[in-house]
Design an enzyme around this catalytic site. Structure first.
Site, PDB file in Angstrom:
ATOM      1  N   LYS A 130      42.564  89.655  57.446  1.00  0.00           N
ATOM      2  CA  LYS A 130      43.320  90.732  58.089  1.00  0.00           C
ATOM      3  C   LYS A 130      44.127  90.284  59.291  1.00  0.00           C
ATOM      4  O   LYS A 130      43.696  89.449  60.069  1.00  0.00           O
ATOM      5  CB  LYS A 130      42.344  91.835  58.533  1.00  0.00           C
ATOM      6  CG  LYS A 130      41.622  92.478  57.374  1.00  0.00           C
ATOM      7  CD  LYS A 130      42.197  93.798  56.976  1.00  0.00           C
ATOM      8  CE  LYS A 130      41.957  94.835  58.030  1.00  0.00           C
ATOM      9  NZ  LYS A 130      42.322  96.156  57.577  1.00  0.00           N
ATOM     10  N   ASN A 189      50.198 120.576 102.296  1.00  0.00           N
ATOM     11  CA  ASN A 189      50.934 121.129 101.163  1.00  0.00           C
ATOM     12  C   ASN A 189      52.312 120.481 100.991  1.00  0.00           C
ATOM     13  O   ASN A 189      52.699 120.099  99.883  1.00  0.00           O
ATOM     14  CB  ASN A 189      51.082 122.651 101.305  1.00  0.00           C
ATOM     15  CG  ASN A 189      49.734 123.352 101.294  1.00  0.00           C
ATOM     16  OD1 ASN A 189      48.711 122.723 100.992  1.00  0.00           O
ATOM     17  ND2 ASN A 189      49.713 124.628 101.635  1.00  0.00           N
ATOM     18  N   THR A 195      64.909 107.966  53.219  1.00  0.00           N
ATOM     19  CA  THR A 195      64.734 109.367  53.599  1.00  0.00           C
ATOM     20  C   THR A 195      63.487 109.796  52.837  1.00  0.00           C
ATOM     21  O   THR A 195      63.240 109.310  51.720  1.00  0.00           O
ATOM     22  CB  THR A 195      65.936 110.248  53.211  1.00  0.00           C
ATOM     23  OG1 THR A 195      66.098 110.194  51.792  1.00  0.00           O
ATOM     24  CG2 THR A 195      67.222 109.778  53.875  1.00  0.00           C
ATOM     25  N   SER A 238      40.125  90.696  62.118  1.00  0.00           N
ATOM     26  CA  SER A 238      38.961  91.531  61.860  1.00  0.00           C
ATOM     27  C   SER A 238      37.722  90.665  61.984  1.00  0.00           C
ATOM     28  O   SER A 238      37.728  89.494  61.606  1.00  0.00           O
ATOM     29  CB  SER A 238      39.054  92.120  60.454  1.00  0.00           C
ATOM     30  OG  SER A 238      37.764  92.472  59.998  1.00  0.00           O
ATOM     31  N   GLN A 266      46.458 120.510  92.497  1.00  0.00           N
ATOM     32  CA  GLN A 266      45.867 119.186  92.636  1.00  0.00           C
ATOM     33  C   GLN A 266      45.640 118.549  91.259  1.00  0.00           C
ATOM     34  O   GLN A 266      45.548 117.329  91.132  1.00  0.00           O
ATOM     35  CB  GLN A 266      44.540 119.312  93.401  1.00  0.00           C
ATOM     36  CG  GLN A 266      43.793 118.033  93.593  1.00  0.00           C
ATOM     37  CD  GLN A 266      42.678 118.185  94.624  1.00  0.00           C
ATOM     38  OE1 GLN A 266      42.939 118.257  95.813  1.00  0.00           O
ATOM     39  NE2 GLN A 266      41.439 118.237  94.175  1.00  0.00           N
ATOM     40  N   ASN A 299      45.897  92.720  62.009  1.00  0.00           N
ATOM     41  CA  ASN A 299      46.096  94.137  62.318  1.00  0.00           C
ATOM     42  C   ASN A 299      47.109  94.338  63.451  1.00  0.00           C
ATOM     43  O   ASN A 299      47.029  93.661  64.473  1.00  0.00           O
ATOM     44  CB  ASN A 299      44.757  94.775  62.712  1.00  0.00           C
ATOM     45  CG  ASN A 299      43.754  94.710  61.573  1.00  0.00           C
ATOM     46  OD1 ASN A 299      44.134  94.814  60.414  1.00  0.00           O
ATOM     47  ND2 ASN A 299      42.493  94.519  61.914  1.00  0.00           N
ATOM     48  N   TYR A 302      51.449 127.443  97.455  1.00  0.00           N
ATOM     49  CA  TYR A 302      50.501 126.417  97.021  1.00  0.00           C
ATOM     50  C   TYR A 302      49.188 127.042  96.556  1.00  0.00           C
ATOM     51  O   TYR A 302      48.703 128.029  97.094  1.00  0.00           O
ATOM     52  CB  TYR A 302      50.228 125.439  98.175  1.00  0.00           C
ATOM     53  CG  TYR A 302      49.177 124.395  97.816  1.00  0.00           C
ATOM     54  CD1 TYR A 302      49.534 123.244  97.127  1.00  0.00           C
ATOM     55  CD2 TYR A 302      47.825 124.585  98.133  1.00  0.00           C
ATOM     56  CE1 TYR A 302      48.573 122.301  96.766  1.00  0.00           C
ATOM     57  CE2 TYR A 302      46.865 123.648  97.779  1.00  0.00           C
ATOM     58  CZ  TYR A 302      47.245 122.514  97.090  1.00  0.00           C
ATOM     59  OH  TYR A 302      46.307 121.587  96.736  1.00  0.00           O
ATOM     60  N   SER A 329      39.831 114.852  95.761  1.00  0.00           N
ATOM     61  CA  SER A 329      40.817 114.222  94.877  1.00  0.00           C
ATOM     62  C   SER A 329      40.992 112.741  95.211  1.00  0.00           C
ATOM     63  O   SER A 329      41.773 112.051  94.575  1.00  0.00           O
ATOM     64  CB  SER A 329      42.159 114.943  94.991  1.00  0.00           C
ATOM     65  OG  SER A 329      42.566 115.041  96.343  1.00  0.00           O
TER      66      SER A 329
HETATM   67  N1  ARG Z   1      44.614 117.129  97.707  1.00  0.00           N
HETATM   68  C1  ARG Z   1      45.476 118.260  97.756  1.00  0.00           C
HETATM   69  C2  ARG Z   1      46.336 118.307  96.494  1.00  0.00           C
HETATM   70  O1  ARG Z   1      46.456 117.334  95.860  1.00  0.00           O
HETATM   71  C3  ARG Z   1      46.349 118.234  98.957  1.00  0.00           C
HETATM   72  C4  ARG Z   1      46.827 119.559  99.418  1.00  0.00           C
HETATM   73  C5  ARG Z   1      45.680 120.343  99.962  1.00  0.00           C
HETATM   74  N2  ARG Z   1      46.119 121.555 100.523  1.00  0.00           N
HETATM   75  C6  ARG Z   1      45.279 122.551 100.802  1.00  0.00           C
HETATM   76  N3  ARG Z   1      45.779 123.613 101.292  1.00  0.00           N
HETATM   77  N4  ARG Z   1      43.991 122.477 100.550  1.00  0.00           N
HETATM   78  O2  ARG Z   1      46.882 119.318  96.153  1.00  0.00           O
END
Ligand code: ARG
Length: 464
Positions: A280, A107, A152, A274, A319, A282, A314, A20
């Protein structure tokens, strides 16, 4: 990070779907802020020695400076912002860096980071909305007596003033600000210390970390702490409603700036040309504000669908809260800024609007009201008589005020020439003095009240 149980590295595609960091690096400030608070608490409770805490604190400062300078290499192999920061910290500080992760988990860490980010962003959005309301109320005051058609069904209905129309949006945006403030109150609890899901056996002080991070209190249930994304959902819901409001206004700007309407002119600053049609102008900014509601509403729907049916606590599904939330709240910020720019920039054409206000028999209700007031006619009957007079004017292809007294008396003999006094659009709006009505005096007073309240609210946020 969990090398102990693993013999080989993840498949490339695993890394790609799992990492991520490409988007959660957005959270780097919040992540370091959370780590500082957690570390100070661990030291205060004697869970980490002062010496280790000092070294880790200094290391966090270095990491922060590196990211700030753009000198930090984010790595996908390290998955997310939490592990990217921690891994660099270990390089700087050595093995003691590993003590920072005592009594916490990614988490509760990510839940805390996200709350901090959403909270900061909601505060910024609220200030922006306040600014947009101020721009609208200022314009409303300046054009409190400028008559335009009220619609209206997008059909001319009754004359209103341009100021009155703008103040309608001040009301909507006031409710939007209220929704964000409400969401903020509920979101302002700290999940840090819930650890993975069950809490921790270390003697931590969750009240201390909560206070250090500006939260009102720690969250009460560790399972809920790591599995809750209501704070993001509520903020997205508030954002979606606000975006819907802005999109309605944007659509009106698009309509008003057509050559057919020509109620309003936008300057070059908020217009594009344009490449092929030289004539034009826009209203692209308005069109984009109108459109961006789509992705903001989409982010809310997307996260609701991600969260529905998820078992406690979790799950990695969560994510998926990030990209949509980041994008939606940033998009809203852009929409508010663009709308405020257009409002300050727009020049209404009072002549054109007044002419349009009189078209389409917009004062027919005033005529009916006169019959009720002066001839004591029941409104239903007055409606019928007025309908016949409008029919007459329509057959002759003239406005109501261009009919002769004799023509009107042909429909209702008791009509006198006093009737002409109510048929003009200015008279019409001036007579609408009921609370919340469009009479220019009302609009002026409302705009002034709004401006005073907005000024007070702005002073309050500035001092907070
Ligand atoms: N990148 C993870 C998220 O955004 C962080 C938490 C990861 N926790 C785990 N147990 N893999 O959720």
């Amino acid at each position: 990070m969990w090398g102990g149980r693993f013999e080989s590295a993840p498949a490339a595609i695993m890394e790609e779907i799992n990492a991520s960091i490409d988007f959660d690096k957005t959270l780097w400030r919040q992540d370091i802020r959370g780590s500082r608070a957690h570390l100070a608490m661990l030291a205060a409770r004697g869970i980490v020695t002062e010496a280790d805490a000092g070294a880790i604190m200094a290391g966090l400062g270095k990491v922060e400076a590196e990211i700030e300078r753009g000198d930090f290499t984010f790595t996908r192999a390290l998955e997310d912002i939490h592990m990217n920061v921690e891994s660099r910290l270990a390089e700087i500080v050595g093995p003691a860096a590993g003590r920072l992760h005592t009594a916490r988990s990614r988490n509760d860490q990510v839940a805390t980071d996200m709350r901090l980010w959403v909270r900061d962003t909601v505060d910024d959005l609220s200030a922006q909305i306040l600014d947009l309301q101020t721009a609208l109320a200022e314009k409303a005051l300046a054009f409190a007596g400028t008559v335009m058609p009220g619609f209206t069904h997008l059909q001319s209905a009754q004359p209103v003033t341009f100021g009155h129309h703008l103040l309608a949006y001040v009301e909507m945006l006031g409710r939007d600000r209220g929704r964000f403030a409400d969401a903020r109150k509920r979101m302002n609890e700290c999940p840090l210390g819930a650890a993975a899901l069950a809490g921790t056996s270390f003697p931590i002080d969750r009240f201390a970390t909560a206070a250090a991070l500006g939260f009102d209190r720690p969250t009460a249930n560790s399972l809920d702490s790591v599995s809750d994304r209501d704070f993001a959902l509520e903020s997205l819901a508030a954002a979606a409603i606000c975006a819907m409001h802005l999109s309605r206004f944007a659509e009106e700007i698009v309509i008003w700036t057509t050559p057919q309407f020509a109620f309003v002119k936008l300057s070059d600053a908020f217009t594009t040309g344009s490449s092929i049609m030289p004539q034009k102008r826009n209203p692209d900014a308005a069109e984009l504000v109108r459109a961006k509601a789509g992705r903001i509403i989409g982010a809310l729907t997307g996260l609701l669908v991600v969260m529905k049916g998820l078992p406690l606590a979790y799950a990695k599904d969560m994510q998926e809260d990030k990209e949509g939330t980041f994008d939606a709240l940033r998009s809203l910020s852009l929409c508010i800024a663009a709308t405020a720019g257009m409002v300050r920039d727009m020049r209404p054409d009072a002549k054109v609007m007044k002419k349009a206000a009189g078209a389409g028999y917009a004062t027919a209700t005033d005529l009916a009201d006169w019959l009720v007031r002066t001839l004591k006619m029941p409104f239903r009957e007055a409606h019928h008589v007025t309908g016949r007079i409008v029919g007459l004017a329509s057959d002759r292809n003239v406005g109501l005020e261009r009919l002769t007294l004799a023509e009107m008396q042909g429909v209702e003999p008791r009509i006198t020439d006093e009737i002409f006094a109510v048929l003009g659009v200015d008279k019409s709006v001036r007579s609408r003095t009921s609370y919340g009505g469009t009479a220019p005096a009302n609009v002026r007073a409302q705009a002034r009240r709004a401006l005073a309240a907005l000024k007070k609210a702005a002073a309050k946020t500035a001092s907070a």
